[in-house]
Design an enzyme around this catalytic site. Sequence first.
Site, PDB file in Angstrom:
ATOM      1  N   ASP A 146       0.877  -1.156   0.000  1.00 36.01           N
ATOM      2  CA  ASP A 146       0.000   0.000   0.000  1.00 36.01           C
ATOM      3  C   ASP A 146       0.927   1.223   0.000  1.00 36.01           C
ATOM      4  O   ASP A 146       2.151   1.079   0.089  1.00 36.01           O
ATOM      5  CB  ASP A 146      -0.886  -0.037   1.254  1.00 36.01           C
ATOM      6  CG  ASP A 146      -1.740   1.202   1.399  1.00 36.01           C
ATOM      7  OD1 ASP A 146      -2.362   1.619   0.412  1.00 36.01           O
ATOM      8  OD2 ASP A 146      -1.780   1.766   2.514  1.00 36.01           O
ATOM      9  N   ASP A 165      -0.193   5.193   1.165  1.00 39.61           N
ATOM     10  CA  ASP A 165      -0.484   6.148   2.232  1.00 39.61           C
ATOM     11  C   ASP A 165      -0.585   5.455   3.588  1.00 39.61           C
ATOM     12  O   ASP A 165      -1.363   4.523   3.770  1.00 39.61           O
ATOM     13  CB  ASP A 165      -1.798   6.883   1.940  1.00 39.61           C
ATOM     14  CG  ASP A 165      -1.665   7.838   0.774  1.00 39.61           C
ATOM     15  OD1 ASP A 165      -0.935   8.825   0.909  1.00 39.61           O
ATOM     16  OD2 ASP A 165      -2.277   7.585  -0.276  1.00 39.61           O
TER      17      ASP A 165
END
Length: 222
Positions: free
Chosen positions: A10, A12
Amino acid sequence: MAKIQAVVFDFDGLIVDTEVQWYNAVREIYAEYGADFTLEIFGSIVGTHSGPDFIERKLEELIGRPVDRPAVKAAYQARQRELSKGQQPRPGVEDYIRAAKDLGLKIGLASSSHRDWIDRHLEELGLRHHFVHIRTADDVEKVKPDPALYLRVLEDLGVEPQHAIAFEDSPNGALAAHRAGMNVVIVPNLVTSPLPFGEHHLRLTSMAEMELEKVIEQIEGL
């Protein structure tokens, strides 16, 4: 458990703590209006898309009156930029990327954010050259917790879900990876750590806690 061939990150809140800065920025602006941007509100949208003007609409709902939405948005975005100056990758991130390359693993990135946001931050962090296979909100109709982003990255990598590990910091992201059939390792940050997570295979406080080789050994041993 199948042999691991790929790792998918991922962005953020996992690679860099943009979520902590965003949460703090929005909370500060809410406080100016006498409202509280709670972890419960944050947890409902973190790792996914909140929809147009969600932050502004939620503020209006909490205080019971209209606000200047463009001004509110500009204020929390400016504050986030201030809080984010000089940010570095979270501990262990660069070690994991190097280890993945040394181990001959394929590397991907799946994010509910838009591509220009991802590319800009990766360039600023000096990490852009590590990621060839990136899928963002620009590539799918539905973002996390829908599995589409992960499925697209896995297709790009040519790897079956059971042969890949997804690293996530949010419940919505972890759910997306689980729905894609992947091995899920969660690495919550300061604001996501109190949130309830669903099914996952391993939880770390940071990537500096355990070397990637050890993570893979644990996953393959399940």
